[in-house]
Design a protein around this motif. Sequence first.
Motif, PDB file in Angstrom:
ATOM      1  N   PHE A   1       0.850  -1.191   0.000  1.00 24.12           N
ATOM      2  CA  PHE A   1       0.000   0.000   0.000  1.00 24.12           C
ATOM      3  C   PHE A   1       0.887   1.244   0.000  1.00 24.12           C
ATOM      4  N   TYR A   2       0.576   2.207  -0.847  1.00 22.53           N
ATOM      5  CA  TYR A   2       1.429   3.397  -0.908  1.00 22.53           C
ATOM      6  C   TYR A   2       1.419   4.117   0.439  1.00 22.53           C
ATOM      7  N   ILE A   3       2.510   4.837   0.679  1.00 20.93           N
ATOM      8  CA  ILE A   3       2.669   5.561   1.944  1.00 20.93           C
ATOM      9  C   ILE A   3       3.025   7.004   1.608  1.00 20.93           C
ATOM     10  N   LEU A   4       2.337   7.936   2.223  1.00 22.61           N
ATOM     11  CA  LEU A   4       2.654   9.326   1.957  1.00 22.61           C
ATOM     12  C   LEU A   4       2.323  10.203   3.153  1.00 22.61           C
ATOM     13  N   GLN A   5       3.262  10.986   3.580  1.00 21.98           N
ATOM     14  CA  GLN A   5       3.007  11.963   4.636  1.00 21.98           C
ATOM     15  C   GLN A   5       4.090  13.025   4.623  1.00 21.98           C
ATOM     16  N   ILE A   6       3.861  14.099   5.442  1.00 18.55           N
ATOM     17  CA  ILE A   6       4.743  15.262   5.400  1.00 18.55           C
ATOM     18  C   ILE A   6       6.093  15.010   6.049  1.00 18.55           C
ATOM     19  N   GLY A   7       6.219  14.018   6.903  1.00 13.66           N
ATOM     20  CA  GLY A   7       7.497  13.762   7.579  1.00 13.66           C
ATOM     21  C   GLY A   7       7.639  12.283   7.864  1.00 13.66           C
TER      22      GLY A   7
ATOM     23  N   ALA B   1      -0.525  13.558  15.185  1.00 15.51           N
ATOM     24  CA  ALA B   1       0.696  13.514  15.985  1.00 15.51           C
ATOM     25  C   ALA B   1       1.904  14.069  15.233  1.00 15.51           C
ATOM     26  N   ASP B   2       1.873  14.076  13.903  1.00 12.34           N
ATOM     27  CA  ASP B   2       2.998  14.619  13.125  1.00 12.34           C
ATOM     28  C   ASP B   2       2.795  16.098  12.798  1.00 12.34           C
ATOM     29  N   ARG B   3       1.812  16.742  13.434  1.00 11.28           N
ATOM     30  CA  ARG B   3       1.467  18.155  13.269  1.00 11.28           C
ATOM     31  C   ARG B   3       0.762  18.424  11.946  1.00 11.28           C
TER      32      ARG B   3
ATOM     33  N   ASP C   1       2.618   3.017   9.524  1.00  7.06           N
ATOM     34  CA  ASP C   1       2.717   3.818   8.300  1.00  7.06           C
ATOM     35  C   ASP C   1       1.369   4.358   7.837  1.00  7.06           C
ATOM     36  N   HIS C   2       0.298   3.700   8.230  1.00 12.02           N
ATOM     37  CA  HIS C   2      -1.022   4.102   7.746  1.00 12.02           C
ATOM     38  C   HIS C   2      -1.864   4.755   8.832  1.00 12.02           C
ATOM     39  N   GLY C   3      -1.221   5.092   9.979  1.00 10.06           N
ATOM     40  CA  GLY C   3      -1.890   5.975  10.927  1.00 10.06           C
ATOM     41  C   GLY C   3      -2.232   5.427  12.288  1.00 10.06           C
TER      42      GLY C   3
ATOM     43  N   ILE D   1      -5.482   5.394  14.834  1.00 10.80           N
ATOM     44  CA  ILE D   1      -6.738   5.796  14.190  1.00 10.80           C
ATOM     45  C   ILE D   1      -6.476   6.754  13.026  1.00 10.80           C
ATOM     46  N   ARG D   2      -7.114   6.494  11.886  1.00 10.08           N
ATOM     47  CA  ARG D   2      -7.094   7.427  10.766  1.00 10.08           C
ATOM     48  C   ARG D   2      -8.508   7.641  10.259  1.00 10.08           C
ATOM     49  N   LEU D   3      -8.676   8.708   9.502  1.00 10.02           N
ATOM     50  CA  LEU D   3      -9.976   8.992   8.895  1.00 10.02           C
ATOM     51  C   LEU D   3     -10.053   8.382   7.503  1.00 10.02           C
TER      52      LEU D   3
ATOM     53  N   TYR E   1      -9.448  12.943  -1.873  1.00 11.29           N
ATOM     54  CA  TYR E   1      -8.051  12.549  -1.983  1.00 11.29           C
ATOM     55  C   TYR E   1      -7.440  12.357  -0.592  1.00 11.29           C
ATOM     56  N   GLY E   2      -6.270  11.699  -0.595  1.00  6.18           N
ATOM     57  CA  GLY E   2      -5.564  11.369   0.637  1.00  6.18           C
ATOM     58  C   GLY E   2      -5.412  12.511   1.626  1.00  6.18           C
ATOM     59  N   THR E   3      -5.224  13.724   1.124  1.00  2.83           N
ATOM     60  CA  THR E   3      -5.052  14.874   2.020  1.00  2.83           C
ATOM     61  C   THR E   3      -6.164  14.969   3.062  1.00  2.83           C
TER      62      THR E   3
ATOM     63  N   PRO F   1      -6.698  11.980   7.218  1.00  2.00           N
ATOM     64  CA  PRO F   1      -5.582  12.107   8.152  1.00  2.00           C
ATOM     65  C   PRO F   1      -5.297  10.831   8.948  1.00  2.00           C
ATOM     66  N   LYS F   2      -3.989  10.661   9.242  1.00  2.00           N
ATOM     67  CA  LYS F   2      -3.484   9.530  10.018  1.00  2.00           C
ATOM     68  C   LYS F   2      -3.054  10.027  11.408  1.00  2.00           C
ATOM     69  N   TRP F   3      -2.815   9.099  12.354  1.00  2.00           N
ATOM     70  CA  TRP F   3      -2.298   9.420  13.711  1.00  2.00           C
ATOM     71  C   TRP F   3      -3.095  10.552  14.370  1.00  2.00           C
TER      72      TRP F   3
HETATM   73  N1  LIG Z   1      -1.102  12.739   9.842  1.00  2.00           N
HETATM   74  C1  LIG Z   1      -1.011  12.752   8.509  1.00  2.00           C
HETATM   75  N2  LIG Z   1      -1.994  12.205   7.777  1.00  2.00           N
HETATM   76  C2  LIG Z   1      -1.915  12.182   6.419  1.00  2.00           C
HETATM   77  C3  LIG Z   1      -0.839  12.796   5.750  1.00  2.00           C
HETATM   78  C4  LIG Z   1       0.189  13.391   6.540  1.00  2.00           C
HETATM   79  O1  LIG Z   1       1.171  13.946   6.032  1.00  2.00           O
HETATM   80  N3  LIG Z   1       0.058  13.329   7.914  1.00  2.00           N
HETATM   81  N4  LIG Z   1      -0.793  12.795   4.367  1.00  2.00           N
HETATM   82  C5  LIG Z   1      -2.055  12.582   3.660  1.00  2.00           C
HETATM   83  C6  LIG Z   1      -1.839  12.265   2.256  1.00  2.00           C
HETATM   84  S1  LIG Z   1      -1.342  13.544   1.256  1.00  2.00           S
HETATM   85  C7  LIG Z   1      -2.121  11.016   1.729  1.00  2.00           C
HETATM   86  S2  LIG Z   1      -2.068  10.759   0.059  1.00  2.00           S
HETATM   87  C8  LIG Z   1      -2.542   9.902   2.611  1.00  2.00           C
HETATM   88  C9  LIG Z   1      -1.752   8.655   2.342  1.00  2.00           C
HETATM   89  O2  LIG Z   1      -2.202   7.626   3.186  1.00  2.00           O
HETATM   90  P1  LIG Z   1      -1.343   6.306   3.261  1.00  2.00           P
HETATM   91  O3  LIG Z   1       0.065   6.673   3.607  1.00  2.00           O
HETATM   92  O4  LIG Z   1      -2.007   5.436   4.295  1.00  2.00           O
HETATM   93  O5  LIG Z   1      -1.423   5.674   1.886  1.00  2.00           O
HETATM   94  O6  LIG Z   1      -2.362  10.221   3.970  1.00  2.00           O
HETATM   95  C10 LIG Z   1      -2.894  11.488   4.309  1.00  2.00           C
HETATM   96  N5  LIG Z   1      -2.930  11.609   5.725  1.00  2.00           N
END
Ligand SMILES: Nc1nc2c(c(=O)[nH]1)N[C@H]1C(S)=C(S)[C@@H](COP(=O)(O)O)O[C@H]1N2
Length: 330
Positions: free
Chosen positions: A45-51, A136-138, A167-169, A172-174, A180-182, A185-187
């Motif tokens: 599964f792809y992973i993407l976040q700001i840090g 948690a990652d701000r 990696d996926h939060g 708890i994540r939404l 789109y992923g933005t 949110p994760k964590w």
């Molecule tokens: N806390 C947090 N949640 C986040 C992000 C992040 O940087 N921080 N990035 C978002 C973005 S841009 C995407 S595309 C998805 C990616 O989710 P995934 O890593 O589980 O695939 O997480 C979203 N949730």
Amino acid sequence: MKRRTFIKLSAISAAGMVLPLQLEGQTEVKSLLKPKTFVTPNADFYILQIGDPKVLDAATWRMGITGLIEKRIPPLRLEDIVAMESVEATRTLKCIGDPIGTEQMSNAHWKGVRLRDLLEKVGPKPEVKVVVFRCADRYHTAIPLEDAMREDTLLAYEMNGVPLPTDHGFPIRLLNPGHYGTKNPKWIVNIHLAKAHESYWEKRGWDPIANVKLGTMIGTPSEGEEITGGKVYTVSGAAFDAGHHGGIKKVEVSIDYGQTWQEAEIWAKDTPLAWVLWKWDWQVPEKANPVEIYARATANSGITQDEIGLEVEPVGAIPYHMIDAAIVMP
Ligand SMILES: Nc1nc2c(c(=O)[nH]1)N[C@H]1C(S)=C(S)[C@@H](COP(=O)(O)O)O[C@H]1N2
Ligand SMILES: [Mo]
């Protein structure tokens, strides 16, 4: 610059560059289809976040619900959430930085609770317009209250049968349908009910609504692939509209610059909130030649992707994905 070059470049953007793209060639196993499974294994599964991902401890993690609420409740523990009525759903996530979805689009089976059930415990005040998630990652992002109250807006704690991976939060994540992923949110550590909020990516110029557009990606062949003439080659990929146009009705492929279109077989699907996977068996001509492969989807609402995308309220469509390949003789 040729228009299709522009599309390819525009698919690689700031949000998509935070982590390196998953480069092809990691697994040089010749899989016939891409994506090759309807549910993406967690490891793929792809992973993407700001840090860096945040490692949170379930024992000490708490999630507060604050802001314009009628009734205060103590911060929630993971076990409080797990004790609530659970919901399971298959959902595709796609990054706004990869609108075609060749690398940053994956599909999983999730378990969680309805966000609505939590918000009803505190009662949003009448002036609430948005629900803000602080992580948690701000990272922070907000969604409109009416989206938060949708029956299919979930706070997930399991992914493909296991606790949400870090990696996926975790914990708890939404899962915010249609976005789109933005907007997923994760964590999450705090949910705040407010009148307005400017989110992390919106401050940096990204679309505050982030509705997923109708799109189709070609997984096989890959860009620049050599295809053997005189044989059958299976062109394959995924299409997704996130429910905005009623789900995917059909996918078509063209190998003659869009003059004629062949209907692909949809070999896996679920609700419109998950991608469909498609394939089309191409009898490759016995002649060495460059070839351009296009794919487009038609949604149940009747709209079809076109060469330049499509502005259809409220979300539109992205242009065809085009792949340059070469027919070679054995
Ligand atoms: N806390 C947090 N949640 C986040 C992000 C992040 O940087 N921080 N990035 C978002 C973005 S841009 C995407 S595309 C998805 C990616 O989710 P995934 O890593 O589980 O695939 O997480 C979203 N949730
Ligand atoms: Mo993203």
